[in-house]
Design a protein around this motif. Sequence first.
Motif, mmCIF file in Angstrom:
data_model
loop_
_atom_site.group_PDB
_atom_site.id
_atom_site.type_symbol
_atom_site.label_atom_id
_atom_site.label_comp_id
_atom_site.label_asym_id
_atom_site.label_seq_id
_atom_site.Cartn_x
_atom_site.Cartn_y
_atom_site.Cartn_z
ATOM 1 N N THR A 19 -3.561 12.866 -0.613
ATOM 2 C CA THR A 19 -2.627 11.770 -0.888
ATOM 3 C C THR A 19 -1.453 11.838 0.093
ATOM 4 O OG1 THR A 19 -3.179 12.124 -3.214
ATOM 5 C CG2 THR A 19 -1.427 10.565 -2.742
ATOM 6 N N TYR A 20 -0.944 13.041 0.323
ATOM 7 C CA TYR A 20 0.154 13.187 1.284
ATOM 8 C C TYR A 20 -0.283 12.724 2.667
ATOM 9 C CZ TYR A 20 2.144 16.258 -2.326
ATOM 10 O OH TYR A 20 2.629 16.749 -3.488
ATOM 11 N N ALA A 21 -1.532 13.112 3.028
ATOM 12 C CA ALA A 21 -2.036 12.731 4.346
ATOM 13 C C ALA A 21 -2.114 11.216 4.471
ATOM 14 C CB ALA A 21 -3.418 13.350 4.570
ATOM 15 N N LEU A 22 -2.565 10.574 3.405
ATOM 16 C CA LEU A 22 -2.696 9.115 3.421
ATOM 17 C C LEU A 22 -1.326 8.464 3.587
ATOM 18 C CD1 LEU A 22 -4.547 6.662 3.090
ATOM 19 C CD2 LEU A 22 -4.288 6.872 0.609
ATOM 20 N N LEU A 23 -0.344 8.945 2.821
ATOM 21 C CA LEU A 23 1.000 8.367 2.915
ATOM 22 C C LEU A 23 1.583 8.629 4.309
ATOM 23 C CD1 LEU A 23 3.218 6.800 1.547
ATOM 24 C CD2 LEU A 23 4.155 8.943 0.683
ATOM 25 N N SER A 24 1.337 9.820 4.817
ATOM 26 C CA SER A 24 1.824 10.166 6.151
ATOM 27 C C SER A 24 1.247 9.199 7.189
ATOM 28 C CB SER A 24 1.416 11.602 6.483
ATOM 29 O OG SER A 24 1.541 11.836 7.860
ATOM 30 N N LEU A 25 -0.052 8.975 7.094
ATOM 31 C CA LEU A 25 -0.718 8.059 8.022
ATOM 32 C C LEU A 25 -0.098 6.672 7.955
ATOM 33 C CD1 LEU A 25 -3.052 7.207 9.877
ATOM 34 C CD2 LEU A 25 -4.495 7.007 7.863
ATOM 35 N N MET A 26 0.136 6.206 6.729
ATOM 36 C CA MET A 26 0.723 4.873 6.557
ATOM 37 C C MET A 26 2.123 4.812 7.170
ATOM 38 S SD MET A 26 -0.414 3.966 2.673
ATOM 39 C CE MET A 26 -2.115 3.680 2.204
ATOM 40 N N CYS A 27 2.944 5.840 6.891
ATOM 41 C CA CYS A 27 4.318 5.852 7.415
ATOM 42 C C CYS A 27 4.309 5.829 8.941
ATOM 43 C CB CYS A 27 5.077 7.096 6.958
ATOM 44 S SG CYS A 27 5.453 7.120 5.203
ATOM 45 N N LEU A 28 3.461 6.682 9.530
ATOM 46 C CA LEU A 28 3.472 6.821 10.985
ATOM 47 C C LEU A 28 2.934 5.560 11.674
ATOM 48 C CD1 LEU A 28 2.277 10.537 11.176
ATOM 49 C CD2 LEU A 28 4.584 9.669 11.664
ATOM 50 N N ALA B 235 0.844 -1.209 0.000
ATOM 51 C CA ALA B 235 0.000 0.000 0.000
ATOM 52 C C ALA B 235 0.871 1.249 0.000
ATOM 53 C CB ALA B 235 -0.928 -0.017 1.215
ATOM 54 N N MET B 236 1.941 1.224 0.772
ATOM 55 C CA MET B 236 2.817 2.393 0.851
ATOM 56 C C MET B 236 3.535 2.640 -0.467
ATOM 57 S SD MET B 236 4.257 1.705 4.648
ATOM 58 C CE MET B 236 5.350 3.097 4.792
ATOM 59 N N ARG B 237 3.972 1.541 -1.081
ATOM 60 C CA ARG B 237 4.675 1.666 -2.362
ATOM 61 C C ARG B 237 3.765 2.327 -3.402
ATOM 62 N NH1 ARG B 237 5.199 -1.531 -7.001
ATOM 63 N NH2 ARG B 237 3.745 -3.105 -6.260
ATOM 64 N N LEU B 238 2.518 1.865 -3.458
ATOM 65 C CA LEU B 238 1.598 2.407 -4.456
ATOM 66 C C LEU B 238 1.204 3.850 -4.122
ATOM 67 C CD1 LEU B 238 -0.656 -0.735 -5.040
ATOM 68 C CD2 LEU B 238 1.192 0.110 -6.488
ATOM 69 N N THR B 239 1.069 4.145 -2.842
ATOM 70 C CA THR B 239 0.708 5.514 -2.460
ATOM 71 C C THR B 239 1.855 6.473 -2.778
ATOM 72 O OG1 THR B 239 -0.589 4.564 -0.670
ATOM 73 C CG2 THR B 239 -0.263 6.926 -0.615
ATOM 74 N N LEU B 240 3.079 5.976 -2.568
ATOM 75 C CA LEU B 240 4.238 6.806 -2.901
ATOM 76 C C LEU B 240 4.252 7.117 -4.404
ATOM 77 C CD1 LEU B 240 6.836 8.113 -1.865
ATOM 78 C CD2 LEU B 240 8.033 5.981 -2.352
ATOM 79 N N LEU B 241 3.925 6.090 -5.182
ATOM 80 C CA LEU B 241 3.848 6.262 -6.634
ATOM 81 C C LEU B 241 2.854 7.377 -6.984
ATOM 82 C CD1 LEU B 241 5.324 4.448 -8.688
ATOM 83 C CD2 LEU B 241 3.226 3.154 -8.952
ATOM 84 N N LEU B 242 1.737 7.347 -6.273
ATOM 85 C CA LEU B 242 0.690 8.334 -6.495
ATOM 86 C C LEU B 242 1.181 9.735 -6.111
ATOM 87 C CD1 LEU B 242 -2.274 8.190 -7.395
ATOM 88 C CD2 LEU B 242 -2.934 7.949 -5.011
ATOM 89 N N CYS B 243 1.959 9.800 -5.033
ATOM 90 C CA CYS B 243 2.487 11.092 -4.566
ATOM 91 C C CYS B 243 3.478 11.688 -5.562
ATOM 92 C CB CYS B 243 3.202 10.921 -3.225
ATOM 93 S SG CYS B 243 2.095 10.836 -1.831
ATOM 94 N N GLU B 244 4.048 10.827 -6.402
ATOM 95 C CA GLU B 244 5.078 11.316 -7.308
ATOM 96 C C GLU B 244 4.524 11.769 -8.654
ATOM 97 O OE1 GLU B 244 7.766 8.034 -7.260
ATOM 98 O OE2 GLU B 244 8.810 8.762 -5.465
ATOM 99 N N HIS B 245 3.219 11.602 -8.836
ATOM 100 C CA HIS B 245 2.630 11.990 -10.111
ATOM 101 C C HIS B 245 1.759 13.237 -9.928
ATOM 102 C CE1 HIS B 245 0.293 11.829 -13.826
ATOM 103 N NE2 HIS B 245 1.321 11.144 -14.302
ATOM 104 N N PRO B 246 1.850 14.173 -10.891
ATOM 105 C CA PRO B 246 1.065 15.423 -10.760
ATOM 106 C C PRO B 246 -0.417 15.163 -10.481
ATOM 107 C CG PRO B 246 2.507 15.541 -12.676
ATOM 108 C CD PRO B 246 2.694 14.171 -12.092
ATOM 109 N N GLN B 247 -0.971 14.104 -11.079
ATOM 110 C CA GLN B 247 -2.399 13.850 -10.878
ATOM 111 C C GLN B 247 -2.706 13.362 -9.463
ATOM 112 O OE1 GLN B 247 -4.754 14.810 -12.697
ATOM 113 N NE2 GLN B 247 -4.613 14.239 -14.849
ATOM 114 N N GLY B 248 -1.668 12.872 -8.791
ATOM 115 C CA GLY B 248 -1.911 12.350 -7.450
ATOM 116 C C GLY B 248 -1.481 13.307 -6.360
ATOM 117 N N GLN B 249 -0.759 14.346 -6.741
ATOM 118 C CA GLN B 249 -0.189 15.250 -5.743
ATOM 119 C C GLN B 249 -1.250 16.161 -5.135
ATOM 120 O OE1 GLN B 249 2.913 16.842 -8.164
ATOM 121 N NE2 GLN B 249 4.392 15.262 -7.578
#
Lengths: 117, 118, 418
Positions: C238-247, C220-234
Motif C-alpha cells: 500500500t505504501y508503495a502504491l501511494l508512493s508511486l501515485m505521489c511521485l 485515487a490518492m485520497r482513497l489510498t491514503l485512507l487505506l494507509c491510515e488503517h491497520p488493515q491497509g498498512q
Amino acid sequence: MADFLYLFWNRKEVAQQMAKATPEEWQKVTGRWTAWLEELKKTGHIQSLGAPLQMAGKMVQGPQKRVTDGPYAETKDVLGGFNLVTAKDLDEAAELAKGCPILETGGQVEVRPIRPM
Amino acid sequence: MADFLYLFWNKGGVSRMDTASPEEIQKMMQKWMAWTETLKKGGHIKEGGVPLQSAGKVVHGGRKNVTDGPYAEAKDVVGGFILVTAKDLDEATELSKGCPVLEGDGMVEVRPIRSLPA
Amino acid sequence: MTEEVPRLVDHLFRREAGKMVSYLTKVFGMGNLALAEDVVQETLVKALETWPFNGLPDNPSAWLMRVARNRAIDLVRREAHFKYIAPDLAYLFKLREEGAAPEPQREKEIQDDQLRMMFSCCHPDLSADAQVTLILKTLCGFSVSEIAHALLSQEDAVEKKLGRARKTLRESGTFVELTNNLDIPRRLETVHQALYLLFNEGYHGSRSDRKEPEELCYEAMRLTLLLCEHPQGQRPKTYALLSLMCLNAARLPGRLSDDGTLIQLEFQDRSKWDPALIGKGLEYLERAWAGQAVSEYLVEASIAGLHCSAKAYAETEWGRILELYNLLYHLKPTPVVALNRAIALGKAEGLEKGLEELRNLPGAGKLREYPFYPAALGEFHLLAGRPKEAEAYFAEAVKRSRNEPEKVFFERKLKSCQ
C-alpha cells in the motif's frame, strides 16, 4: 408541527373584476379575508402573515434573462397572495385552507410543505 | 422603497438538481450564495427565502375538493420564494436577473406586494 | 464583492457524498445501495435550498451527515421491513440517543465506513473495470455522466455496469467487515489494483477534451491514503502504491506545455514539479522498502523516485533505472514494460544496444497500435544521427496517435527530422 405555504390562486376574470371593484365590494371581500385569518391566528396557525399581491409584475426568464410583463400567465388563474401557516401535517393544513374566501369565487389554494431548515 | 415577492418557477415542474451530481449541486450552491450575498449586502432581503417541497395539496373552489398538489394547471411549478425590498418594480426586476434558476431556463416572477393596512 | 461570498471547499460535496453513501449503506444494508444514494441526493438538494438563505453552517460536513442520518432514521422508522434488513439499526438508534459523538471518534468511524465500502466494491466477482466504476459512484460522488466522461465510456454503458455491479453486491448480501481477517487480506490485492487503475485512468487520460483528468489521480490518492491510515491497509505494498501515485502526480504540472501539448521528460521544467508531493512520495517509498515484499508498485515507484530525484535530465541514473526495469519485467512481463526497459537500456548502455533491443522487443506484436513504440525507435535513430530512418517511425507514430496532444507531439518530432 410543520410549516406550510398557502398560495392563493385567483380566477383571472375575478381578479380583473376586483381591480374595478367599488369600495363597498372591497370592504366585503376584505372582511371575509380578515375573519378567516383572525380565526387562524386565534388557533395559533399563522406562522407569518403573508400579503396580497398587486396584479402588475414582471417575469424574468431563462439564461437570456428575458423580461416580459407579469404575472405568470400560462394558466386561467393568477397568484393573488400567500400566507405561511403552521399545522400538524399536510392534511390539517389542507383542511384549514377550506375556510379561505378565494374558494367562493372559484379560486384555488395551493398548500405546499416548506422544507424544514 | 417597496416590497416585492420573487417566485421561483421550475420549468416543467422539475428541478434539475434532483438528478444533478454532487459536483454540479455544489457549483449551483456557489451561484446561489453569490446572488443572495449581493441581495443581503444591498439590504434588499426582507424575509429569507423559503424553499418548498414538491409535494402538496390543492383545495379547489366551490366544492372544496382536495387533490394532490402542487397546482397542476401550469406546466411549471413554484419551487420557492423570497421577499425583497427595492426602489421600484424596475429595480426589483433588475436584481432578480442574478437568480440562478434562470440558468436552467427557470423563471422568476416579480410581484409588488400590496401594503397591508396597519 | 465575490471574494466575500463564503466559499465551499473544492469538491466538498463529492467527498461528503462518498462519506454519506458509505455510512448509509452500513445502516440500510448492502442491498439498499440505491436508497442510500437517493438519501444523499436529497440531503445535498436540501443544503442547496437552505444554505444560500440561512448562511453556511459552521461545520458543513457535520450538517450534511446529521441531515442524512436523520432522514435515514425516518425511513427506517417508516419502513418496518428495515428492522430485518438493516444490520446496524441498534447502532443507529444509539447514535440518536447519544446525540453527537465526539468529533475525533466520529471522524474515525467515517473513515472506517469508507474503507468498508471500498473493500465491498472490490468484490472478486466484479471486473476491475466494474470495481472502479462502482468506487467512483459510491465513494467519490461522481454522477453517471461524470464517470462516462472520466472513463471514456458511454452513459448507458456505465449505467448498465453499475446496475450489474449493484446486483452482484446485493446478492452477495453483506459488507466485508474490516475485522474480517480472512477476506480483508485477500481483497487487499484487488483494492490495490482498482486504485492503481483509477490513478492511471487519470494519469494517462487518453482524451484531450477531458477537462480535469487529474481529478481521478487525486481521488485515487485520497482513497489510498485512507487505506494507509488503517491497520488493515498498512502493508508495504500500500505504501508503495501511494508512493508511486505521489511521485507521478508530482510531475503532472510539468507534463503539458501552456498550449496543452506533451513535453518529453528531457525537456520538462523540473521546477514545476511539486516538491511537497515528491517528499511525500519518497517518504512512503522508504516505508515500502522497509517491508520484505517486493511488488511491481514498489519497483515502479522506485523508478519514478529516481526520475524525481535527478536534478536535471543529464543526471538521471540510467544504470539503476535499468536494473529496476529488469526487476519489473521479471515481475510484470508486459510489452509496455519491455519497451520502457529497452529505452532505459539504450540510455544506460548506448543507443545501438537500445535499438537492437527495441527491434527484437518481446511481445512487440501486441504493440501494433501503440504510438510510443515507433516513437521510441524514431527517437533513437534521431539521436544516432539518422533523421531519414527516424522520419518514417515518427510518421507511423502520428498515424497511431490516440488524441490531439499526442498527435501534435509526434508531428513536431516528425518536423524536427526534416
